[in-house]
Design a protein around this motif. Structure first.
Motif, PDB file in Angstrom:
ATOM      1  N   GLY A   1       0.804  -1.211   0.000  1.00  0.00           N
ATOM      2  CA  GLY A   1       0.000   0.000   0.000  1.00  0.00           C
ATOM      3  C   GLY A   1       0.836   1.260   0.000  1.00  0.00           C
ATOM      4  N   LEU A   2       0.175   2.394  -0.279  1.00  0.00           N
ATOM      5  CA  LEU A   2       0.842   3.688  -0.377  1.00  0.00           C
ATOM      6  C   LEU A   2       0.041   4.734   0.378  1.00  0.00           C
ATOM      7  CD1 LEU A   2       1.427   3.427  -4.213  1.00  0.00           C
ATOM      8  CD2 LEU A   2       3.270   3.426  -2.516  1.00  0.00           C
ATOM      9  N   LEU A   3       0.596   5.269   1.458  1.00  0.00           N
ATOM     10  CA  LEU A   3      -0.029   6.396   2.144  1.00  0.00           C
ATOM     11  C   LEU A   3       0.233   7.659   1.336  1.00  0.00           C
ATOM     12  CD1 LEU A   3       0.819   6.188   5.967  1.00  0.00           C
ATOM     13  CD2 LEU A   3      -1.416   5.872   4.893  1.00  0.00           C
ATOM     14  N   LEU A   4      -0.802   8.447   1.068  1.00  0.00           N
ATOM     15  CA  LEU A   4      -0.651   9.628   0.220  1.00  0.00           C
ATOM     16  C   LEU A   4      -0.980  10.922   0.959  1.00  0.00           C
ATOM     17  CD1 LEU A   4      -2.241   8.484  -3.171  1.00  0.00           C
ATOM     18  CD2 LEU A   4       0.113   8.234  -2.381  1.00  0.00           C
ATOM     19  N   THR A   5      -0.333  12.001   0.509  1.00  0.00           N
ATOM     20  CA  THR A   5      -0.678  13.348   0.957  1.00  0.00           C
ATOM     21  C   THR A   5      -1.939  13.802   0.227  1.00  0.00           C
ATOM     22  OG1 THR A   5       0.538  14.485  -0.799  1.00  0.00           O
ATOM     23  CG2 THR A   5       1.793  13.879   1.188  1.00  0.00           C
ATOM     24  N   ASP A   6      -2.464  14.932   0.628  1.00  0.00           N
ATOM     25  CA  ASP A   6      -3.636  15.484  -0.057  1.00  0.00           C
ATOM     26  C   ASP A   6      -3.300  15.942  -1.474  1.00  0.00           C
ATOM     27  OD1 ASP A   6      -5.367  15.048   2.096  1.00  0.00           O
ATOM     28  OD2 ASP A   6      -4.805  16.949   3.045  1.00  0.00           O
ATOM     29  N   GLU A   7      -2.010  16.018  -1.788  1.00  0.00           N
ATOM     30  CA  GLU A   7      -1.582  16.384  -3.146  1.00  0.00           C
ATOM     31  C   GLU A   7      -1.301  15.134  -3.990  1.00  0.00           C
ATOM     32  OE1 GLU A   7      -0.069  17.940  -0.311  1.00  0.00           O
ATOM     33  OE2 GLU A   7      -1.741  19.335  -0.590  1.00  0.00           O
ATOM     34  N   GLY A   8      -1.520  13.944  -3.407  1.00  0.00           N
ATOM     35  CA  GLY A   8      -1.327  12.717  -4.157  1.00  0.00           C
ATOM     36  C   GLY A   8       0.097  12.216  -4.200  1.00  0.00           C
ATOM     37  N   THR A   9       0.965  12.767  -3.348  1.00  0.00           N
ATOM     38  CA  THR A   9       2.349  12.291  -3.287  1.00  0.00           C
ATOM     39  C   THR A   9       2.504  11.307  -2.126  1.00  0.00           C
ATOM     40  OG1 THR A   9       3.040  14.178  -1.935  1.00  0.00           O
ATOM     41  CG2 THR A   9       3.219  14.418  -4.326  1.00  0.00           C
ATOM     42  N   ILE A  10       3.635  10.614  -2.114  1.00  0.00           N
ATOM     43  CA  ILE A  10       3.773   9.431  -1.262  1.00  0.00           C
ATOM     44  C   ILE A  10       4.386   9.769   0.093  1.00  0.00           C
ATOM     45  CG2 ILE A  10       4.769   7.113  -1.110  1.00  0.00           C
ATOM     46  CD1 ILE A  10       4.858   7.137  -4.225  1.00  0.00           C
ATOM     47  N   ILE A  11       3.603   9.567   1.154  1.00  0.00           N
ATOM     48  CA  ILE A  11       4.075   9.724   2.533  1.00  0.00           C
ATOM     49  C   ILE A  11       4.934   8.530   2.929  1.00  0.00           C
ATOM     50  CG2 ILE A  11       3.345   9.790   4.956  1.00  0.00           C
ATOM     51  CD1 ILE A  11       0.784  11.211   4.004  1.00  0.00           C
TER      52      ILE A  11
ATOM     53  N   TYR B   1      12.144   4.025   0.290  1.00  0.00           N
ATOM     54  CA  TYR B   1      11.502   5.296   0.634  1.00  0.00           C
ATOM     55  C   TYR B   1      12.571   6.295   1.086  1.00  0.00           C
ATOM     56  CZ  TYR B   1       8.304   8.888   1.818  1.00  0.00           C
ATOM     57  OH  TYR B   1       7.666  10.101   1.802  1.00  0.00           O
ATOM     58  N   GLY B   2      12.452   7.524   0.582  1.00  0.00           N
ATOM     59  CA  GLY B   2      13.437   8.557   0.876  1.00  0.00           C
ATOM     60  C   GLY B   2      14.463   8.709  -0.226  1.00  0.00           C
ATOM     61  N   ASN B   3      14.642   7.647  -1.023  1.00  0.00           N
ATOM     62  CA  ASN B   3      15.502   7.709  -2.203  1.00  0.00           C
ATOM     63  C   ASN B   3      14.680   7.757  -3.479  1.00  0.00           C
ATOM     64  OD1 ASN B   3      17.508   6.944  -0.199  1.00  0.00           O
ATOM     65  ND2 ASN B   3      18.813   6.304  -1.897  1.00  0.00           N
ATOM     66  N   ASP B   4      13.919   6.694  -3.708  1.00  0.00           N
ATOM     67  CA  ASP B   4      13.223   6.511  -4.974  1.00  0.00           C
ATOM     68  C   ASP B   4      11.786   7.011  -4.958  1.00  0.00           C
ATOM     69  OD1 ASP B   4      15.557   4.973  -5.912  1.00  0.00           O
ATOM     70  OD2 ASP B   4      14.840   3.510  -4.446  1.00  0.00           O
ATOM     71  N   ILE B   5      11.204   7.122  -3.796  1.00  0.00           N
ATOM     72  CA  ILE B   5       9.862   7.686  -3.626  1.00  0.00           C
ATOM     73  C   ILE B   5       9.860   8.546  -2.373  1.00  0.00           C
ATOM     74  CG2 ILE B   5       8.513   5.955  -4.874  1.00  0.00           C
ATOM     75  CD1 ILE B   5       8.037   4.494  -2.248  1.00  0.00           C
ATOM     76  N   ASP B   6       9.062   9.610  -2.401  1.00  0.00           N
ATOM     77  CA  ASP B   6       8.939  10.499  -1.238  1.00  0.00           C
ATOM     78  C   ASP B   6       7.760  11.430  -1.476  1.00  0.00           C
ATOM     79  OD1 ASP B   6       9.846  12.494  -3.021  1.00  0.00           O
ATOM     80  OD2 ASP B   6      11.921  12.336  -2.320  1.00  0.00           O
ATOM     81  N   THR B   7       7.666  12.494  -0.691  1.00  0.00           N
ATOM     82  CA  THR B   7       6.506  13.385  -0.799  1.00  0.00           C
ATOM     83  C   THR B   7       6.600  14.329  -1.996  1.00  0.00           C
ATOM     84  OG1 THR B   7       7.546  14.854   0.816  1.00  0.00           O
ATOM     85  CG2 THR B   7       5.882  13.332   1.642  1.00  0.00           C
ATOM     86  N   THR B   8       7.572  14.127  -2.887  1.00  0.00           N
ATOM     87  CA  THR B   8       7.594  14.862  -4.153  1.00  0.00           C
ATOM     88  C   THR B   8       7.146  13.988  -5.317  1.00  0.00           C
ATOM     89  OG1 THR B   8       9.878  14.334  -4.810  1.00  0.00           O
ATOM     90  CG2 THR B   8       9.573  16.185  -3.283  1.00  0.00           C
ATOM     91  N   THR B   9       6.904  12.689  -5.061  1.00  0.00           N
ATOM     92  CA  THR B   9       6.564  11.778  -6.155  1.00  0.00           C
ATOM     93  C   THR B   9       5.160  11.214  -5.988  1.00  0.00           C
ATOM     94  OG1 THR B   9       7.680   9.999  -4.920  1.00  0.00           O
ATOM     95  CG2 THR B   9       8.928  11.056  -6.664  1.00  0.00           C
ATOM     96  N   THR B  10       4.469  11.056  -7.116  1.00  0.00           N
ATOM     97  CA  THR B  10       3.154  10.402  -7.123  1.00  0.00           C
ATOM     98  C   THR B  10       3.331   8.945  -7.534  1.00  0.00           C
ATOM     99  OG1 THR B  10       2.716  10.899  -9.449  1.00  0.00           O
ATOM    100  CG2 THR B  10       2.058  12.578  -7.824  1.00  0.00           C
ATOM    101  N   PRO B  11       2.344   8.081  -7.251  1.00  0.00           N
ATOM    102  CA  PRO B  11       2.463   6.681  -7.672  1.00  0.00           C
ATOM    103  C   PRO B  11       2.678   6.500  -9.176  1.00  0.00           C
ATOM    104  CG  PRO B  11       0.778   6.879  -5.979  1.00  0.00           C
ATOM    105  CD  PRO B  11       1.174   8.287  -6.348  1.00  0.00           C
ATOM    106  N   PRO B  12       1.954   7.225 -10.059  1.00  0.00           N
ATOM    107  CA  PRO B  12       2.221   7.030 -11.491  1.00  0.00           C
ATOM    108  C   PRO B  12       3.625   7.473 -11.895  1.00  0.00           C
ATOM    109  CG  PRO B  12       0.030   7.931 -11.177  1.00  0.00           C
ATOM    110  CD  PRO B  12       0.726   8.038  -9.849  1.00  0.00           C
TER     111      PRO B  12
END
Length: 378
Positions: A93-103, A242-253
């Motif tokens: 699963g992926l926890l998301l921010t209200d902007e759709g980026t990955i927590i 997490y923190g390298n390849d995905i973070d709160t600047t990236t969306t799932p797509p």
């Protein structure tokens, strides 16, 4: 004014065992963790690919969501199908921010009886638990499990070693689990992991962790493995850190994680949307041309390791992206990486340059995983 002293590092229940085994300890996610043992990273990596490696991942966060509304509540935070997950099954699963980026990215398991077991990343666990409690704490009980350790046994001989102590685990298939007694310890076991190999993750009361670890290490197939090899194994497997390849600047797509989003939550699905940032995420899934960047796998065509944060350029010198993880892959014996590039450069076979110490290193976009997955699906 003097700067405040850094917070002392936390330790896992296996800290004394790591030191006894000669581990080199390093700070990681606020914990003192073993990066490697005397055999070294390369030997540990190879041993996990060929036999069975034991990892201490007790720094990760474990929690339970309990109550008749727990599944629906948790589903409201993520773009994945929680409600229809069968009892006894696990899902990514992926926890998301209200902007759709990955927590954070996480694993969750339906234990039945309105009980969902969740594992989150160590560096994110305090924030994750606060976020989950704030958003859905009125709908279900959010119960952190700091009194539990987490061990991962990974590799093609993991099932041989673990089944010697708990024969029933051999009946599990990938992303299923259950309760087992192992060496007298009360364990919750899932057949999953972070290496691309068959294996298991084992949640155990902290007071029993040392007993369990020693019992596993007594099996002839098993050796202790540190964070260094864990990183090289997961990169060869094409798995995000997490923190390298995905973070709160990236969306799932953007992160090429559409596979984790079931049809029921997508446009036209029975429970489409309804998660944070849904409009943005669903628009990107429905119109891939709207993406500004995309995560891809990369292989260097020269024997030069390409590290995190290395700039990527087109062959005519235009900046097109950045490497987010990179190293010499011990199994594939060539420099592998993942990173983000402009969509025009994301097709398999595309040539790009990584700028290493001011010089271009040719790279090619390749399919991930770099090493075929060996999950046991029955």
């Amino acid at each position: 004014m003097s700067s405040p002293a850094a917070a002392p590092l936390l330790t896992t229940p296996l800290n004394a065992l790591h030191i006894e085994l000669g581990a080199r300890m390093v700070p990681f996610a606020g914990y003192s963790m073993p990066v490697q043992y005397p055999a070294g990273l390369m030997a540990e990596h190879v041993h996990t690919r060929t036999a069975a490696g034991l990892f201490d991942v007790s720094h990760m966060g474990q929690l339970k969501l309990v109550g008749p509304d727990a599944a629906a509540a948790f589903e409201s935070l993520m773009p994945v199908d929680v409600i229809d997950l069968p009892v006894g099954k696990q899902r990514y699963g992926l926890l998301l921010t209200d902007e759709g980026t990955i927590i954070d990215d996480l694993m969750f398991f339906n234990k039945g009886n309105n009980d969902i077991f969740v594992i989150v990343n160590g560096a994110c666990k305090v924030g994750d638990i606060a976020h989950i409690s704030e958003r859905i704490g009125q709908r279900c009980r959010v119960i952190p499990m700091p009194d539990h350790a987490l061990l991962a046994l990974q590799g093609p001989q993991a099932v041989t070693a673990l089944a010697r102590l708990a024969p029933g685990v051999a009946r599990l298939v990938f992303m299923t689990g259950g309760n087992f007694s192992i060496a007298g310890c009360d364990c919750f076991v899932t057949r999953s992991g972070y290496t691309g190999e068959d294996g298991f993750e084992i949640s155990v009361p902290a007071a029993q962790a040392d007993t369990l670890a020693r019992a596993l290490l007594a099996q002839p197939e098993v050796k202790p493995i540190g964070l260094g090899a864990r990183n090289s194994l997961r990169l060869e497997a094409g798995l995000c850190l997490y923190g390298n390849d995905i973070d709160t600047t990236t969306t799932p797509p953007e992160a090429a994680l559409n596979w984790a989003i079931q049809k029921v939550r997508r446009t036209g699905g029975a429970r489409a949307g309804g998660f944070p940032g849904a409009d943005k995420v669903l628009a990107q899934i429905d119109n891939p041309a709207s993406l500004q960047r995309k995560r891809v796998g990369l292989v260097a065509l020269e024997r030069v390791p390409v590290r995190d944060h290395t700039e990527l350029q087109s062959t005519d010198g235009q900046k097109i992206g950045e490497v987010t993880s990179g190293l010499l892959g011990p199994t594939v014996n060539e420099p592998v990486a993942m990173g983000y590039v402009a969509p025009a450069f994301a097709a398999i076979g595309t040539r790009v340059n990584a700028i290493v110490r001011g010089k271009p290193v040719p790279m090619e976009v390749r399919a991930m995983p770099f090493v075929p997955a060996n999950y046991f699906r029955g």
